[in-house]
Design an enzyme around this catalytic site. Sequence first.
Site, PDB file in Angstrom:
ATOM      1  N   GLY A 186       0.846  -1.187   0.000  1.00  0.00           N
ATOM      2  CA  GLY A 186       0.000   0.000   0.000  1.00  0.00           C
ATOM      3  C   GLY A 186       0.882   1.238   0.000  1.00  0.00           C
ATOM      4  O   GLY A 186       2.035   1.195   0.412  1.00  0.00           O
ATOM      5  N   GLY A 216       0.534  -5.341   0.600  1.00  0.00           N
ATOM      6  CA  GLY A 216      -0.726  -5.244  -0.139  1.00  0.00           C
ATOM      7  C   GLY A 216      -0.723  -5.992  -1.458  1.00  0.00           C
ATOM      8  O   GLY A 216      -1.772  -6.441  -1.933  1.00  0.00           O
ATOM      9  N   GLU A 239       5.900  -5.947   7.016  1.00  0.00           N
ATOM     10  CA  GLU A 239       5.304  -4.876   7.825  1.00  0.00           C
ATOM     11  C   GLU A 239       6.026  -4.595   9.140  1.00  0.00           C
ATOM     12  O   GLU A 239       6.134  -3.442   9.556  1.00  0.00           O
ATOM     13  CB  GLU A 239       3.826  -5.203   8.118  1.00  0.00           C
ATOM     14  CG  GLU A 239       2.909  -5.125   6.913  1.00  0.00           C
ATOM     15  CD  GLU A 239       2.942  -6.350   6.009  1.00  0.00           C
ATOM     16  OE1 GLU A 239       2.241  -6.354   4.983  1.00  0.00           O
ATOM     17  OE2 GLU A 239       3.668  -7.321   6.325  1.00  0.00           O
ATOM     18  N   ASP A 249      -1.145  -7.592   7.404  1.00  0.00           N
ATOM     19  CA  ASP A 249      -2.604  -7.505   7.280  1.00  0.00           C
ATOM     20  C   ASP A 249      -3.024  -8.063   5.921  1.00  0.00           C
ATOM     21  O   ASP A 249      -2.491  -9.076   5.511  1.00  0.00           O
ATOM     22  CB  ASP A 249      -3.061  -6.056   7.519  1.00  0.00           C
ATOM     23  CG  ASP A 249      -2.489  -5.081   6.484  1.00  0.00           C
ATOM     24  OD1 ASP A 249      -1.411  -5.347   5.925  1.00  0.00           O
ATOM     25  OD2 ASP A 249      -3.133  -4.044   6.235  1.00  0.00           O
TER      26      ASP A 249
END
Length: 356
Positions: free
Chosen positions: A73, A121, A144, A152
């Site tokens: 992301g 992402g 992350e 996530d």
Amino acid sequence: MTAHAHTSATDHVLAEVRNHIGHLTLNRPAGLNALTLDMVRSLQKHLHRWAQDADVQAVVLRGEGPKGFCAGGDIRSLHDSYKAGQRLHLDFFEEEYALDLCIHRYRKPVMVLMDGFTLGGGMGLAQGCDLRIVTERSRLGMPEVGIGYFPDVGGSYFLPRVPGELGIYLGVSGIQIKAADALYCGLANWYLDSDKLAALDEGLDRLAFGDHPLKDLQGLLARLGTQTLGDAPLARLRPVIDHFFALPDLPSIIEQLRAVSIGDSHQWALDTAELLQTRSPLAMAVTLELLRRGRHLALEDCFAMELHIDRQWFDHGDIIEGVRALIIDKDKQPRWNPPTLAALNAQRVDQFFEGL
């Protein structure tokens, strides 16, 4: 063969239907195709339209440029939104996870080309696809924890389902893996040399679809690639990783990595302990709990758990400091809170899961 393209010069998602296949291309090569909210919305719109279009038999996802499918992301914009008191960092995850879930549940086969960097992402988009292709240029990972965040985009679902404790290791360490390990872990299911990608496109343009589009696509891949590669480094390390990463908590994992020699893996263990020392203690501890819970949860519940933690993380996690140190000031000296695992109490971790 009809081709209808919906693109403009500034489009960060290119969409086109050729030979009954919807092609979606992430088109931000300068940013390694990192996802913005507009890109998420555009992907969702096209997938929704094609789900209802009888002319479209399958979907192919790829990234523009040779460097990567998608590096995650656009985390800088989320940091800036939070700092400015805006909503982007809240809306983005909600819509991104809905898109990821849509791909997992899509009724038509989806193929993804994970050529180059496929991180964060990008993994969220790819792991719901039926046909996940890697090349010799592929670098997959959930990095992350390095910026004080947690895996996530469904990582709490797909990482714990990797064999043994390998997915826990990948999530807690944030390391990147290459093609052979991606296949071994089940995070990819086809390997193609990158110089075969042009032949794959030609084959897609000529493919005659029968009653089972997925089988037709698999037949094409079987002519060009393979589903196994020998010599996956993680296959050799598997017994060691299964031992260390099944230990009850991070202090024991790091202590044992330093103290215990298993076979000829001691240098790897020391290097891994060193790497973990650089990661956010809070992010690693939350990740360990998240992945262990996710192992027993349905996909939708995993996304709900991740969203629940997201909503607290910008206020109470380490991501703002991580982005400052690694992306904005680039001093690479994050001041994690707390700075060490020894200073982290269990209640601080448990708080993120309260009210689930």
